[in-house]
Motif scaffolding. Structure first.
Motif, short mmCIF file in Angstrom:
data_model
loop_
_atom_site.label_atom_id
_atom_site.label_comp_id
_atom_site.label_asym_id
_atom_site.label_seq_id
_atom_site.Cartn_x
_atom_site.Cartn_y
_atom_site.Cartn_z
N LEU A 541 0.75 -0.99 0.11
CA LEU A 541 -0.05 -0.08 -0.04
C LEU A 541 0.74 1.22 0.10
O LEU A 541 1.92 1.34 0.59
CB LEU A 541 -1.00 -0.08 1.22
CG LEU A 541 -1.75 -1.17 1.58
CD1 LEU A 541 -2.68 -1.09 2.68
CD2 LEU A 541 -2.60 -1.67 0.26
N ASP A 542 0.32 2.35 -0.81
CA ASP A 542 1.03 3.41 -0.87
C ASP A 542 0.29 4.37 0.12
O ASP A 542 -0.88 4.93 -0.08
CB ASP A 542 0.86 4.07 -2.13
CG ASP A 542 1.71 5.47 -2.49
OD1 ASP A 542 2.26 5.86 -1.29
OD2 ASP A 542 1.66 6.19 -3.55
N PRO A 543 1.00 4.94 1.13
CA PRO A 543 0.50 5.95 2.33
C PRO A 543 0.08 7.19 1.73
O PRO A 543 -0.65 7.92 2.44
CB PRO A 543 1.65 6.14 3.27
CG PRO A 543 2.48 4.97 3.33
CD PRO A 543 2.34 4.59 1.49
N ASP A 545 -1.59 7.42 -1.15
CA ASP A 545 -3.01 7.13 -1.83
C ASP A 545 -4.02 7.63 -1.02
O ASP A 545 -4.15 7.36 0.42
CB ASP A 545 -3.04 5.66 -2.15
CG ASP A 545 -3.99 5.22 -3.01
OD1 ASP A 545 -5.51 5.67 -2.65
OD2 ASP A 545 -3.87 4.58 -3.76
N TYR A 548 -5.61 5.02 1.31
CA TYR A 548 -4.68 4.27 2.15
C TYR A 548 -5.35 3.80 3.37
O TYR A 548 -5.32 2.56 3.77
CB TYR A 548 -3.40 4.97 2.40
CG TYR A 548 -2.46 4.61 3.29
CD1 TYR A 548 -1.90 3.38 2.96
CD2 TYR A 548 -2.35 4.76 4.49
CE1 TYR A 548 -0.49 2.64 3.78
CE2 TYR A 548 -1.38 4.23 5.43
CZ TYR A 548 -0.62 3.23 5.02
OH TYR A 548 0.30 2.25 5.85
N ASP A 551 -7.63 1.27 3.03
CA ASP A 551 -7.00 -0.19 2.51
C ASP A 551 -6.10 -1.08 3.49
O ASP A 551 -6.36 -2.10 3.50
CB ASP A 551 -5.97 0.12 1.24
CG ASP A 551 -6.61 0.37 -0.11
OD1 ASP A 551 -7.87 0.13 0.00
OD2 ASP A 551 -6.00 1.05 -0.98
#
Length: 860
Positions: A541-543, A545, A548, A551
């Motif tokens: 996961l991309d913080p 995003d 986030y 997710d």
């Protein structure tokens, strides 16, 4: 047991700790100080324990097995031996933990349940059976367990979990055992097996006189008449046993037309309830039932509701409690009479008659030691039999009327029971316990872990487990094949290897063995087995995003046990909405049914997580027998900005509020424990704070107990069970901000759907008290559609950039107001429309939820 530390202080030390007489006198002296007089069977068990024998305690419910367990721990503590108490259910483990802390002091008692570890190296440890079994597999005879108390030992026969009760018996030959249950049946096998394996004497303490004898009867009169008779003849409290939660609630509601409690009792109930806060939905139903004198008790209820039912019953205020057969596992409700409405239950596969063990487990709850001289067990005839008898009585002696009676039959496909069924169960002893041993990846890996430091040959250990378990010969062969399959999968995954080791006894002075290639986590399979996977999956996961935080929640939710009732309700709603949409599109019935097969409850990130899990499983084989389960409950609730009550109403979860709450509490703990600091964003922190507040505001007992377990003290008084007043909703600014953001975004979602009526139902008013009617909302938003085609509601739309808060001057809960702005997310990214509102903090505190009024809806 109020003067708990006294027992620890009384225990003999040094050589006296191994003197049976000194140990016996120390314990009986302490018991006398507590006002406890030991029953003969308790004295017999104590004498055997201090004499270093195993004890199989097969005595009736209410005969004081818990006191024998305390004696066992006391003997081990005096002699410097570490002791374990095991139980099948986490709630029972934590209950025993608190009880033993009172007796021995917090420094001497620890707990491990799989998701909670407190003082885990203490001399007395309360744990689930699986925890001890895994320790026994890993350390074998070297396990630091001088004495083990296995409560509810009849779980040995449980098809899914029975292995955990068997493994310690196989792998701990130096340990002294106390095996306890009211329904063990013939224990000759265990007596002989323990003596053979350990060389220690085994004492069977059974056939004790029940302190409160039981009477049994089979009745064919209507239930309301029976209950009226039982109450009028002073044979209450009555527990009416059902085998579904739905039936228990419906039965309780049907008793509203029957007067079971006197006016004085109802007044006393009202006084005892005082200001107790019943929530909407089932809370209102329960309040009405309790004030009528009827209780409900089942696992799907909120804990605070179960506690209030228990408290009212303990004080003799509730004549009747309707509940499920969880009564057989043990609940804190004193019962005079048990009424079974059926002798048939669904076991997850089929409808079947109760076993003798199940019947006696439930029946054993009747009769209160110290209150009753006798307990009663009443079994109801099937409904159609009762109706036929009623018709015959109405016909009287008139042959013509009797001939006209159309006798009712049992429903088609229904498993029937008769008085003969009842008599068989009443007279039958509990069935002999049968082995439920099975082999798993985790079992093999624990054994391999034992072989890493040369303490044991893992092949010999596994051979011992496979050939010396309690299974029939044919089943053992099946387990051997399963072990070979597990080994092959571990070898293929590169987790184990077959090196040569020196062995003078081998023909060539060396032999092949099996050993692990890589180190395993120290707590694998002792803690939440999928937590390490969740930790690893966060790397996906991309913080940055916008989605986030949600997710991260989806990753954690995929590792939690399924709240089946909640997921079923989600799926039913999704299918209902899908069918409506397909009908609107003109699809034929066959097409609709085919498409409906693919409709299920929401499963965010399912493809990504399942593919990642398949890869993770190859290098982390201890999860090979586990299943990842993507789902969305916390995420769904947060995305909808729903309160607990709104979510329960949305999915019609009134009867299973407790299931939902336990799941939310588990999710909160998992988020707190699993997500590392460097993976937490401000939005995620806000979401977690919101979730914790939601759980506490609904029923604080689950999180309060967790906090007490994490920080146990001797001098902390527990919160009064009826003190459920939540703190002001504005007390934590971060939580309140999350609630306000949710309230504002709910309005955005309704605007996006042009749900003007739903917006009007929110009851917002402006400063001139001019209501925000459906027409006013439609008129206010109408110019937006000239500029944009839709209102977006994705992750970016609920992000912090589009939500602004300007607090008023002042400090402390309830001070002033907040001016808030929610900017609408449009496809062009112009962000040129907003909803402005004013939040009244004092009014929010009074209501326990966000109170705001919309000021303006329009362009910036």
């Amino acid at each position: 047991m109020p003067d708990a530390p006294t027992l620890t202080a009384r225990l003999p030390r040094g050589e006296a700790a191994h003197d049976p007489d000194a140990l016996y006198e120390a314990f009986t002296g302490w018991a006398a100080d507590q006002g406890l007089r030991l029953y003969p069977h308790q004295e017999e068990a104590l004498l055997e324990l201090v004499s270093d024998a195993h004890v199989i305690l097969s005595t009736p419910t209410g005969s004081g097995k818990s006191l024998a367990a305390v004696a066992a721990h006391a003997v081990a503590l005096a002699q410097g031996r570490r002791s374990f108490y095991t139980a099948p259910i986490k709630a029972l483990v934590s209950e025993k933990f608190f009880a033993l802390v009172e007796v021995f002091g917090s420094e001497n008692v620890g707990m491990m349940t799989g998701d909670t570890a407190v003082n885990a190296h203490a001399p007395i440890v309360c744990c689930t059976a699986e925890i001890l079994a895994n320790l026994a597999l890993r350390d074998g005879p070297d396990t630091d367990a001088g004495l083990v108390v296995m409560d509810e030992f009849h779980y040995y026969a449980d098809p899914q979990r029975g292995w955990a009760w068997q493994v310690p018996l196989l792998e701990l030959p130096r340990t002294q055992f106390l095996l306890m249950s009211a329904t063990l049946g013939d224990v000759t096998f265990f007596e002989e097996d323990l003596r053979r394996r350990t060389g220690r004497e085994v004492a069977v303490v059974a056939n004790a006189e029940r302190p409160v004898p039981l009477t049994f009867s089979y009745v064919v009169e209507p239930l309301h008449e029976l209950l009226d008779e039982l109450v009028q003849t002073q044979r209450a409290p009555v527990y009416v046993v059902h085998f579904t939660q739905k039936e228990a609630v419906e039965r309780a509601q049907s008793l509203m037309s029957t007067t079971l409690a006197s006016r004085a009792q109802r007044d006393a109930i009202a006084a005892e309830l005082g200001g107790f806060r019943f929530g909407p939905g089932f809370g209102r139903t329960l309040s009405r039932l309790l004030r009528h004198g009827v209780g409900v008790h089942h696992a799907g209820m909120l804990p605070k509701y179960r506690r209030v039912v228990e408290r009212l019953t303990q004080k003799g205020l509730l004549p009747v409690v309707c509940g499920t057969d969880t009564l057989g596992v043990g609940i804190n409700v004193p019962i005079r009479t048990v009424v079974l409405t059926s002798l048939v239950k669904y076991d997850g596969t089929r409808m079947r008659h109760l076993s003798a063990r199940e019947f006696h487990q439930i029946a054993g709850r009747a009769g209160r030691a110290g209150f009753d001289t006798v307990g009663e067990v009443v079994v109801m005839a099937p409904e159609h039999v009762i109706e036929n008898r009623k018709a015959l009585l109405k016909a009287g002696d008139d042959p013509k009327k009797q001939r006209k009676i159309v006798r009712k039959q049992a429903p088609a496909g229904h498993v029937n029971w008769t008085d003969k069924t009842y008599e068989r169960l009443r007279d039958a002893p509990p069935e002999p316990l049968t082995s439920s041993f099975h082999v798993s990846h985790a079992m093999v890996l624990h054994v391999l872990q034992r072989g890493r430091d040369g303490r044991a040959d893992p092949i010999a250990v596994m051979t011992h487990l496979l050939t010396e378990n309690h299974e029939p010969e044919g089943a053992r062969a099946r387990h051997v094949r399963r072990a070979v399959d597990v080994y092959r999968s571990l070898r293929a995954g590169g987790v184990v290897e077959r090196p040569w080791v020196d062995d003078p006894s081998a023909p060539k002075g060396r032999r092949r063995t099996v050993q692990l290639v890589a180190d395993l986590p120290a707590t694998f399979a002792l803690d939440q087995a999928l937590s390490p996977f969740a930790y690893a999956a966060l790397d996906l996961l991309d913080p940055a995003d916008p989605g986030y935080a949600h997710d991260v929640v989806s990753v954690i939710e995929a590792t939690l046990d399924d709240p089946r009732q909640v997921l079923a309700a989600q799926e039913n709603r999704a299918r209902g909405e899908a069918v409506a949409a397909m009908k609107a599109d003109g699809l034929e019935y066959d097409e609709r049914m085919a498409l409906l097969e693919g409709v299920t409850y929401p499963r965010p990130l399912a493809e990504l997580l399942e593919a990642t899990f398949a890869t993770y499983r190859r290098t982390n084989p201890w999860v090979a027998d586990l299943t990842l389960s993507p789902k969305s409950v916390v995420r769904d609730m947060h995305e909808r900005a729903a309160t607990f009550a709104e979510y329960v109403s949305l999915y019609s979860l009134d009867r299973t509020e407790g299931v939902l709450l336990r799941y939310l509490a588990d999710a909160y703990r998992a988020l707190r424990r699993t997500v590392p600091e460097d993976r937490r964003t401000e939005e995620l922190e806000e979401l977690v704070a919101w979730l914790g507040d939601l759980v506490r505001r609904t029923d604080s007992s689950l999180l309060d107990e967790w906090e007490r377990l994490a920080n146990p003290t001797d001098d902390t008084e527990p919160t009064a069970p009826d003190d459920d007043t939540p703190p002001p909703v504005t007390a934590d600014p971060r939580v309140f901000r999350a609630l306000v953001r949710g309230a504002m975004f709910r309005r955005v979602e309704l605007v996006a759907r042009e749900a003007w009526g739903a917006l009007a139902a929110l009851g917002d008013v402006d400063g001139d008290d001019r209501p925000w009617t459906a027409d006013r909302w439609a008129d206010a938003v109408d110019p937006y559609w000239d500029l944009h085609d839709e209102v977006l509601t994705g992750p970016a739309a609920r992000g912090p950039a589009l939500f602004q808060v300007t607090p008023s001057e002042g400090r402390g809960p309830g001070a002033g107001t907040w001016r808030v702005r929610q900017v609408l997310d449009d496809p062009a990214g112009d962000h040129d429309w907003r909803i402005d509102a004013l939040v009244d903090l004092a009014a929010s505190d009074e209501a326990g939820e966000v109170r705001l009024r919309v000021l303006e809806v329009g362009p910036l």
